[in-house]
Design an enzyme around this catalytic site. Structure first.
Site, PDB file in Angstrom:
ATOM      1  N   ARG A   8      23.021 -13.774  26.798  1.00 46.54           N
ATOM      2  CA  ARG A   8      22.253 -12.729  27.473  1.00 46.54           C
ATOM      3  C   ARG A   8      23.149 -11.504  27.649  1.00 46.54           C
ATOM      4  NH1 ARG A   8      19.825 -12.345  33.626  1.00 46.54           N
ATOM      5  NH2 ARG A   8      18.741 -10.361  33.273  1.00 46.54           N
ATOM      6  N   HIS A   9      22.565 -10.344  27.536  1.00 47.99           N
ATOM      7  CA  HIS A   9      23.317  -9.101  27.737  1.00 47.99           C
ATOM      8  C   HIS A   9      23.930  -9.048  29.139  1.00 47.99           C
ATOM      9  CE1 HIS A   9      20.297  -7.425  30.464  1.00 47.99           C
ATOM     10  NE2 HIS A   9      19.391  -7.949  29.630  1.00 47.99           N
ATOM     11  N   ASN A  15      18.981  -4.358  36.481  1.00 50.40           N
ATOM     12  CA  ASN A  15      19.233  -5.738  36.918  1.00 50.40           C
ATOM     13  C   ASN A  15      19.740  -5.729  38.353  1.00 50.40           C
ATOM     14  OD1 ASN A  15      20.648  -6.622  33.744  1.00 50.40           O
ATOM     15  ND2 ASN A  15      18.654  -7.259  34.490  1.00 50.40           N
ATOM     16  N   GLN A  21      12.887  -4.802  33.497  1.00 49.71           N
ATOM     17  CA  GLN A  21      13.293  -3.935  32.392  1.00 49.71           C
ATOM     18  C   GLN A  21      12.396  -4.093  31.186  1.00 49.71           C
ATOM     19  OE1 GLN A  21      17.824  -3.385  32.294  1.00 49.71           O
ATOM     20  NE2 GLN A  21      17.520  -5.576  32.348  1.00 49.71           N
ATOM     21  N   ARG A  58      21.299  -2.488  25.552  1.00 45.23           N
ATOM     22  CA  ARG A  58      22.087  -3.357  26.432  1.00 45.23           C
ATOM     23  C   ARG A  58      22.553  -4.614  25.694  1.00 45.23           C
ATOM     24  NH1 ARG A  58      16.753  -3.196  28.286  1.00 45.23           N
ATOM     25  NH2 ARG A  58      15.672  -5.197  28.532  1.00 45.23           N
ATOM     26  N   GLU A  83      13.448  -8.201  24.649  1.00 42.98           N
ATOM     27  CA  GLU A  83      12.897  -8.777  25.873  1.00 42.98           C
ATOM     28  C   GLU A  83      11.378  -8.654  25.899  1.00 42.98           C
ATOM     29  OE1 GLU A  83      12.762 -10.953  28.017  1.00 42.98           O
ATOM     30  OE2 GLU A  83      14.322 -10.385  29.450  1.00 42.98           O
ATOM     31  N   HIS A 140      18.128 -11.394  25.546  1.00 41.09           N
ATOM     32  CA  HIS A 140      17.701 -11.086  26.909  1.00 41.09           C
ATOM     33  C   HIS A 140      17.292 -12.370  27.618  1.00 41.09           C
ATOM     34  CE1 HIS A 140      17.613  -6.873  25.657  1.00 41.09           C
ATOM     35  NE2 HIS A 140      17.220  -7.394  24.502  1.00 41.09           N
TER      36      HIS A 140
END
Length: 189
Positions: A8-9, A15, A21, A58, A83, A140
């Protein structure tokens, strides 16, 4: 065998503030960049053949930070790793979105079923194109959680920022979830 690390980023300001997002292209913050560097500790010790990511910045930046530490370049992006699209709720906090749409039916919300289909399609495509490879794919939390949950047949825990979850596909067949957020996954029935 294909070995796939789904990462995951790192953290973004959205966040940090609990904002949805989705497909909005929000960049990493300084904490997120540090988290991306820390993810390397879990990834080093293996020879990696490929580094790919979602096209959102990201994820791409997280991949590039990881790649710089491991000496591997990101060579592709996969739109199917993006995402989940939260439609009109993007930018809202969970509470604000809930107060406006209490049943969770945000206008323009991508269905969970579609998220699962495209997430599984992405990992199958990566494995089909790169059999017998070790691949890092930066994506994501929502799409990783959907993939892991679909493969295991049970809901997945929350995927942490810069968390590393690993999957294995033997002989071009079924996937096995090895770890979630770096913790060995319990076998399902």
């Amino acid at each position: 065998m294909t070995f796939l690390a789904l990462v995951r980023h790192g953290e973004t300001d959205w966040n940090l503030h609990g904002r949805l997002q989705g497909s909005s292209d929000i960049p990493l913050n300084s904490t997120g960049r540090a988290q991306a560097s820390e993810a390397v500790y879990e990834l080093e010790g293996r020879r990696w053949d490929l580094l790919v990511s979602s096209p959102l910045s990201r994820a791409a930046e997280t991949a590039d930070i990881i790649g710089a530490h491991l000496g591997i370049e990101r060579t592709a992006t996969y739109a199917d790793l993006a995402e989940r699209h939260f439609g009109a709720a993007e930018g809202f906090t969970d509470y604000d979105a809930w107060s406006r749409w209490p049943h969770g039916h945000y206008p323009g919300l991508e269905s969970r079923e579609n998220l699962i289909v495209r997430g599984l399609r992405a990992i199958d495509e990566i494995a089909d194109l790169h059999p017998d490879s070790s691949v890092i794919a930066v994506a994501h939390g929502g799409v990783i959680r959907a993939i892991v949950g679909a493969l295991r047949g049970i809901p997945s825990p929350r995927i942490l920022n810069a968390g590393v979850s690993t999957l294995v596909r033997q002989n071009g067949k079924n996937w096995t979830v090895e770890t979630i957020n770096g913790v060995p996954a319990q076998r399902t029935r």
